[in-house]
Design a protein around this motif. Structure first.
Motif, PDB file in Angstrom:
ATOM      1  N   GLN A 131       5.829  18.304  12.839  1.00  0.00           N
ATOM      2  CA  GLN A 131       5.438  17.098  13.573  1.00  0.00           C
ATOM      3  C   GLN A 131       5.431  15.932  12.566  1.00  0.00           C
ATOM      4  O   GLN A 131       4.622  15.920  11.625  1.00  0.00           O
ATOM      5  CB  GLN A 131       4.044  17.253  14.178  1.00  0.00           C
ATOM      6  CG  GLN A 131       3.839  18.520  15.000  1.00  0.00           C
ATOM      7  CD  GLN A 131       4.369  18.366  16.409  1.00  0.00           C
ATOM      8  OE1 GLN A 131       3.961  17.493  17.162  1.00  0.00           O
ATOM      9  NE2 GLN A 131       5.284  19.256  16.770  1.00  0.00           N
ATOM     10  N   TYR A 160       7.353  11.246  16.167  1.00  0.00           N
ATOM     11  CA  TYR A 160       6.529  10.272  16.880  1.00  0.00           C
ATOM     12  C   TYR A 160       6.613   8.954  16.117  1.00  0.00           C
ATOM     13  O   TYR A 160       6.527   8.945  14.891  1.00  0.00           O
ATOM     14  CB  TYR A 160       5.081  10.740  16.954  1.00  0.00           C
ATOM     15  CG  TYR A 160       4.919  12.094  17.602  1.00  0.00           C
ATOM     16  CD1 TYR A 160       4.735  12.213  18.980  1.00  0.00           C
ATOM     17  CD2 TYR A 160       4.959  13.262  16.835  1.00  0.00           C
ATOM     18  CE1 TYR A 160       4.592  13.461  19.575  1.00  0.00           C
ATOM     19  CE2 TYR A 160       4.814  14.511  17.422  1.00  0.00           C
ATOM     20  CZ  TYR A 160       4.636  14.594  18.791  1.00  0.00           C
ATOM     21  OH  TYR A 160       4.509  15.830  19.380  1.00  0.00           O
ATOM     22  N   GLN A 162       5.587   4.649  15.648  1.00  0.00           N
ATOM     23  CA  GLN A 162       4.639   3.584  15.907  1.00  0.00           C
ATOM     24  C   GLN A 162       5.131   2.292  15.265  1.00  0.00           C
ATOM     25  O   GLN A 162       5.320   2.223  14.047  1.00  0.00           O
ATOM     26  CB  GLN A 162       3.252   3.927  15.358  1.00  0.00           C
ATOM     27  CG  GLN A 162       2.217   2.840  15.565  1.00  0.00           C
ATOM     28  CD  GLN A 162       2.046   2.488  17.041  1.00  0.00           C
ATOM     29  OE1 GLN A 162       1.887   3.386  17.869  1.00  0.00           O
ATOM     30  NE2 GLN A 162       2.072   1.207  17.362  1.00  0.00           N
ATOM     31  N   GLN A 191      -2.974   4.639  16.833  1.00  0.00           N
ATOM     32  CA  GLN A 191      -1.943   4.666  17.871  1.00  0.00           C
ATOM     33  C   GLN A 191      -0.869   5.704  17.584  1.00  0.00           C
ATOM     34  O   GLN A 191      -0.256   6.249  18.510  1.00  0.00           O
ATOM     35  CB  GLN A 191      -1.316   3.271  18.012  1.00  0.00           C
ATOM     36  CG  GLN A 191      -2.270   2.263  18.622  1.00  0.00           C
ATOM     37  CD  GLN A 191      -1.671   0.865  18.725  1.00  0.00           C
ATOM     38  OE1 GLN A 191      -0.597   0.587  18.189  1.00  0.00           O
ATOM     39  NE2 GLN A 191      -2.374  -0.027  19.402  1.00  0.00           N
ATOM     40  N   LEU A 192      -0.637   5.996  16.309  1.00  0.00           N
ATOM     41  CA  LEU A 192       0.320   7.054  15.980  1.00  0.00           C
ATOM     42  C   LEU A 192      -0.295   8.440  16.158  1.00  0.00           C
ATOM     43  O   LEU A 192       0.275   9.308  16.830  1.00  0.00           O
ATOM     44  CB  LEU A 192       0.819   6.897  14.538  1.00  0.00           C
ATOM     45  CG  LEU A 192       1.775   7.998  14.062  1.00  0.00           C
ATOM     46  CD1 LEU A 192       3.075   7.979  14.864  1.00  0.00           C
ATOM     47  CD2 LEU A 192       2.060   7.860  12.571  1.00  0.00           C
ATOM     48  N   GLN A 195      -0.794  10.273  19.468  1.00  0.00           N
ATOM     49  CA  GLN A 195       0.387  10.896  20.063  1.00  0.00           C
ATOM     50  C   GLN A 195       0.469  12.382  19.730  1.00  0.00           C
ATOM     51  O   GLN A 195       1.015  13.169  20.501  1.00  0.00           O
ATOM     52  CB  GLN A 195       1.657  10.192  19.583  1.00  0.00           C
ATOM     53  CG  GLN A 195       1.746   8.722  19.955  1.00  0.00           C
ATOM     54  CD  GLN A 195       3.005   8.077  19.422  1.00  0.00           C
ATOM     55  OE1 GLN A 195       4.114   8.569  19.612  1.00  0.00           O
ATOM     56  NE2 GLN A 195       2.840   6.955  18.722  1.00  0.00           N
ATOM     57  N   SER A 196      -0.075  12.770  18.584  1.00  0.00           N
ATOM     58  CA  SER A 196      -0.121  14.182  18.185  1.00  0.00           C
ATOM     59  C   SER A 196      -1.115  14.353  17.050  1.00  0.00           C
ATOM     60  O   SER A 196      -1.020  13.654  16.028  1.00  0.00           O
ATOM     61  CB  SER A 196       1.255  14.672  17.732  1.00  0.00           C
ATOM     62  OG  SER A 196       1.153  15.978  17.184  1.00  0.00           O
TER      63      SER A 196
END
Length: 287
Positions: A131, A160, A162, A191-192, A195-196
């Motif tokens: 990830q 992911y 941002q 905010q990043l 996501q995970s």
């Protein structure tokens, strides 16, 4: 306005050695140049910052392409056979078109390389969770260049992204170490990571962002590693020149450095010293 070949004369430079050109829309590419010089100090370098038209991150693909091609042409005219786009936005929005459409017409013996591909070639070797996060400008994030390139090399890695629109202004206004910067550091990290929770590797997908690394580490989980592009790009260039001795032979080895800006030289020199971590004396280039 489209860049036309009639505006430029390559002056028979193919037969002469020349410096390695390093281009960025502003100052951030100096963090890359610094690492390239550390890895390959023997070569001559010309740095060109298009500060007069920065930032590139908010501009359209077409505009970034034309600006980048114009600056690459200027570096060719200065004798460069090899140009590095030390700018994520230019690499994302202009590199492929220049490589595929323009170089065959300009001079098939010249090369233009970017900094996104070298990073994506190694990112999968750093992540255990598979990830990966990307911090970048809006232009780089919207281009989807990182997810596309990473999937080519590591299809099992999930990416992911941002966008961090406030980070470049913070750096260029010398506010990146201030308390006021903390709000925007925390904001984009949240905010990043929302996501995970399994992101364990983050690419600093803008050459300004290494100056924020110390603050980023204050707010990131301790097991998350940051990847800066400078050292990766430098090692990739060294490998490229080793694998392409015909290009290495075209690059002059006097150890010189020249700096050009399309904006005010006094401002450039003051700001550039922060990124380059050494005094810089630039010349103005009119486009």
């Amino acid at each position: 306005m489209p860049v036309t070949m009639q505006r430029y004369k390559l002056a028979g430079m193919n037969k002469k050695q020349g410096p390695i050109g390093v281009f960025d829309s502003g100052y951030g590419g100096l963090t890359v140049l610094k690492e390239i010089i550390r890895e390959l100090p023997q070569y001559d370098y010309i740095y060109l910052g298009d500060n007069g038209r920065a930032p590139y991150g908010i501009r359209s693909f077409e505009t970034v392409y034309h600006y980048t091609l114009e600056c690459v042409q200027h570096l060719f005219n200065m004798g460069c056979h090899l140009v590095i786009l030390a700018c994520n936005t230019a690499s994302a929005k202009a590199l492929r078109t220049i490589q595929q459409n323009d170089l065959p017409k300009i001079d098939p013996g010249r090369r233009v390389l970017g900094i996104i591909r070298p990073t994506t070639e190694v990112v999968g070797k750093h992540t255990r969770s598979r990830q990966v996060g990307i911090f970048g400008t809006a232009g780089t994030v919207n281009s989807q260049s990182y997810p596309i390139e990473i999937e080519k090399f590591f299809p099992d890695v999930t990416v992911y992204q941002q966008a961090c629109p406030m980070w470049v202004p913070l750096v260029e206004n010398d506010e990146y170490s201030s308390e006021g910067a903390d709000f925007f550091i925390r904001k984009y990290i949240r905010q990043l990571l929302v996501q995970s929770e399994d992101i364990d590797t983050i690419v600093l997908g803008c050459t300004h962002y290494p100056l924020l690394a110390e603050k980023l580490r204050q707010y990131l989980p301790p097991d998350v590693q940051l990847l800066s592009q400078g050292s990766i790009a430098a090692k990739s260039l060294a490998d490229y020149l080793e694998r392409h001795p015909e290009m290495a032979a075209k690059c002059s080895t006097g150890g010189s450095r020249e700096f050009f800006t399309t904006d005010d030289t006094e401002t450039f020199d003051r700001q550039a010293g922060i990124f380059f971590e050494a005094p810089v004396k630039s010349k103005h280039l009119s486009l």
